[in-house]
Enzyme design. Structure first.
Site, PDB file in Angstrom:
ATOM      1  N   LYS A 123       0.731  -1.243   0.042  1.00  0.00           N
ATOM      2  CA  LYS A 123      -0.021  -0.067  -0.110  1.00  0.00           C
ATOM      3  C   LYS A 123       0.881   1.295  -0.097  1.00  0.00           C
ATOM      4  O   LYS A 123       1.908   1.120   0.648  1.00  0.00           O
ATOM      5  CB  LYS A 123      -0.991   0.010   1.148  1.00  0.00           C
ATOM      6  CG  LYS A 123      -1.985   1.059   1.327  1.00  0.00           C
ATOM      7  CD  LYS A 123      -2.965   0.723   2.213  1.00  0.00           C
ATOM      8  CE  LYS A 123      -4.041   2.046   2.392  1.00  0.00           C
ATOM      9  NZ  LYS A 123      -5.066   1.778   3.413  1.00  0.00           N
ATOM     10  N   SER A 171     -10.008   1.785   2.639  1.00  0.00           N
ATOM     11  CA  SER A 171      -9.005   2.605   1.519  1.00  0.00           C
ATOM     12  C   SER A 171      -8.032   1.607   0.875  1.00  0.00           C
ATOM     13  O   SER A 171      -7.217   2.130   0.149  1.00  0.00           O
ATOM     14  CB  SER A 171      -8.517   3.809   2.317  1.00  0.00           C
ATOM     15  OG  SER A 171      -7.398   3.112   3.465  1.00  0.00           O
ATOM     16  N   SER A 217     -10.361  -0.310   6.630  1.00  0.00           N
ATOM     17  CA  SER A 217      -9.861  -0.501   5.347  1.00  0.00           C
ATOM     18  C   SER A 217      -8.963  -1.876   4.877  1.00  0.00           C
ATOM     19  O   SER A 217      -8.497  -1.830   3.932  1.00  0.00           O
ATOM     20  CB  SER A 217      -8.922   0.740   5.336  1.00  0.00           C
ATOM     21  OG  SER A 217      -9.524   1.881   5.069  1.00  0.00           O
TER      22      SER A 217
END
Lengths: 94, 591
Positions: free
Chosen positions: B140, B218, B242
């Protein structure tokens, strides 16, 4: 330890505060911090953010969150604040 | 367990205050690496992994698939270790899929093709013994990666290149993993992936032609990269769903560990008290393998110190462990079911025609009536999938325990108490708020609201979290070992572990199969219980084995919105017309 939420005792609830009063509160607070919303467009739905939507969001927030939290009464001898609750519980086992 | 001894509790406050004071120094690592973010150095970020070469990979479970990108993480690691597959071969297979499809998926912000191939050549040449030697991962874009741009998909960090690795990525790297690229995410880890100005980017791998089907957020790109077989596994962060939400949205198994189990050093913060790093994986075995390497104490993150030892996650997911028997207490694993988990949804009221179809279609793929009906069909399918999942676990020996909500659950897990986190994010980014609020793009409002919560309410909210935790420990985990969850926020608020996993599919909302996810929570640092039960569940089911079709094999339906579809094979996609997420999938967006 925790008591059930009770009705607010304040003479004026957050629902009775006017938009103008809240706007003045928000703008004063942001001015004291040096945060400037005037760089945003005043009202533009196509913009990522505009002053109208930010102020509307701030008013909704102020009309709900602070009062809801304040209404949850806690015994002063109740839990001391701990910002990492799961760690506290693990470190205090046994 | 769970009773907080008051005297020891008060003693611990001193140490926790020290932790709270130390946290900004952790954040401070950012600015010496060239960002405008204020702070100090990243010297404490060196990997402190134990001895990953000693990990025992799970045994082979199925014949080797022809397409190497179909391999699970554990399968790939084993084949690489045994010399049956080369790292270059594997990296090339993933890069080929990225090259062919990522214009449509938009799962990656950055792909480091040449560096990945060079690392793969080195892995093949040296034949290292580390357990992930030669395995490609997607990371990420809020994890520091030395020498590789780390943007958190924000204007604030758009040119930021860290000079050290986040501890958890460094552990994976030291275990032999190869960085394929950085994944697209919600700006600053809020909401589903979009540009900082709010234009949608990453699509759900199961509905690549439906821009309005949320990929979950997210950690959107991390989920899409794994689901679309563009990486073996990935990393995410969870502050408000997330990891578990995108895992649920895309048929993956993702685990949000307990606060402190995985170091946050070198990860751009959203809040100090609720950010949790963890893996998004194809199944529970892969999640266990990732977490085994990511977890552990890190001197650079006080939150990770002084905790119970890291359990043997890989041992917990082994087939012969009798996973539905509680490993310490003995007897059947008790699964708590909270009220409402199996309630039939109410048929929706007719929302009426769209007031102005042209306006409505700016933010929505479907007319309002169709959208309402699609959401209802999905809710019905979700309840049915939950019933099947619980019945399967009961047949496997689990005991189902019907529970009431803890005493103050409704109040303390409400939107208002969830907002207690907001001042933390505002404090972290205060200098940027003072500099120019436009840097926050479409997600500015919560940052401003965080500046408006008085300190008294913040302290009361922090105390209330202790009330919530104690009630969960006493009233829920006093009666069960794992508990069903329908939203991640309650356990995110108090730092307890959660696992998201696939429990079924439905086709009503898009015309294509779309995963349905389940979620369980557990006591602090009981990730091994979650992994053991879900690994056993996955040995009895096949939801986790299903893979989405490639975009070229899916014909977009007539009038399904979302903009131009690109070439006939569905591969092009950068020209998708911009639009913003609407409320259709609001609960799957997370932060």
């Amino acid at each position: 330890m925790a008591r059930r939420p009770t009705p607010p005792r304040s003479v004026t609830s957050s629902q009775e505060v006017t938009d103008e009063q809240l706007d003045a509160h928000v703008r004063t607070r942001l001015a004291l911090l040096g945060v400037d919303l005037s760089v945003l467009p005043a009202d533009d739905e196509e913009a990522p953010a505009d002053q109208r939507r930010i102020m509307a969001s701030a008013r909704r927030f102020l009309r709900s969150t602070p009062e809801a939290i304040a209404d949850f009464e806690l015994d002063p001898m109740g839990p001391a604040p701990a910002i990492y609750p799961a760690e506290v519980s693990a470190r205090n086992r046994g | 367990m769970g009773e907080v001894n008051r005297r020891r509790f008060l003693e611990r406050m001193t140490a926790l205050t020290a932790t709270a004071v130390a946290a900004p120094a952790t954040l401070g690592a950012i600015s010496n690496a060239g960002s405008r973010f204020p702070g100090a150095t990243g010297a404490g970020s060196r990997a402190v992994a134990g001895r990953p070469d000693e990990l025992n990979l799970p045994p082979a479970g199925r014949p080797q698939p022809a397409d190497l990108t179909e391999l699970t993480l554990a399968e790939a690691a084993r084949l690489l270790r045994d010399g049956d597959v080369g790292a270059v071969e594997l990296v090339e297979a993933y890069l080929a899929r990225i090259g062919r499809w990522d214009l449509r998926y938009q799962a990656f912000n950055t792909v480091v093709s040449q560096a990945a191939l060079e690392a793969a050549r080195t892995a093949d040449r040296t034949r290292g013994r580390a357990p992930l030697t030669g395995v490609p991962l997607a990371i990420k874009d809020n994890y520091f990666t030395a020498g590789v741009r780390t943007t958190a998909n924000s204007f604030i960090f758009e040119d930021f290149v860290p000079d050290f690795d986040a501890t958890s990525w460094a552990r994976l790297r030291d275990a032999g993993a190869i960085l394929l690229g950085k994944t697209q995410m919600g700006p600053l880890a809020t909401t589903a992936a979009s540009t900082p100005t709010g234009e949608r980017t990453t699509v759900n791998a199961w509905a690549p032609h439906h821009d309005n089907v949320s990929p979950g957020g997210s950690s959107s790109g991390s989920a899409t990269a794994v689901a679309a077989r563009m990486a073996a596994s990935s990393t995410g962060t969870q502050t408000g769903g997330s990891i578990t939400n995108p895992s649920n949205a895309q048929g993956l198994t993702g685990i949000k560990p307990t606060m402190g189990r995985v170091s946050l050093q070198g990860i751009l913060p959203l809040t100090y008290t609720r950010d949790h790093p963890g893996p998004l994986a194809r199944d529970a075995v892969d999640a266990a393998l990732m977490l085994q390497i990511m977890a552990g104490p890190d001197p650079a993150d006080p939150r990770s110190l002084g905790l119970p030892p890291v359990p043997d996650y890989l041992g917990a997911v082994r087939e012969d462990d009798g996973a539905l028997t509680h490993p310490e207490r003995g007897g059947a694993v008790r699964i708590g079911v909270l009220p409402g988990f199996l309630d039939e949804p109410e048929p929706p009221e007719d929302p009426g025609p769209d007031p102005d179809p042209d306006v409505d279609r700016i933010g929505s793929s479907f007319p309002r009536r169709e959208r309402t009906q699609a959401a209802y069909r999905r809710d019905v399918a979700t309840v049915e999938a939950r019933r099947r999942m619980l019945a399967t676990l009961e047949e496997m020996g689990a005991e189902l325990v019907e529970l009431d909500f803890p005493t103050h659950w409704e109040t303390l897990t409400s939107f208002n108490f969830n907002n207690v986190r907001l001042p933390e994010r505002s404090e972290i980014f205060l200098e940027h708020l003072r500099d120019d609020v436009r840097k926050f793009g479409v997600s500015l409002a919560p940052w401003i609201n965080g500046l408006l919560l008085p300190a008294a309410e913040y302290v009361r909210g922090s105390r209330a979290r202790l009330v919530l935790l104690r009630e969960i420990l006493d009233e829920v985990f006093g009666r069960c070992d794992l508990v069903t969850q329908t939203a991640p926020f309650p356990f995110d608020m108090v730092g307890l572990p959660l696992i998201g996993f696939p429990i079924g599919f439905e086709t009503g909302s898009t015309g294509y199969p779309r995963p349905i996810g389940g979620m369980f929570g557990a006591e602090p640092y009981a990730e091994h219980h979650l992994l053991a039960v879900i690994a056993a569940y996955q040995r009895a089911t096949d939801w986790h084995l299903r893979r989405p079709a490639d975009p070229g094999e899916l014909r977009p339906a007539e009038g399904d919105g979302g903009g131009p579809r690109g070439g006939a094979d569905g591969s092009a996609g950068r020209d998708r017309s911009p639009g913003r997420y609407d409320l259709f999938d609001v609960m799957e967006r997370g932060e």
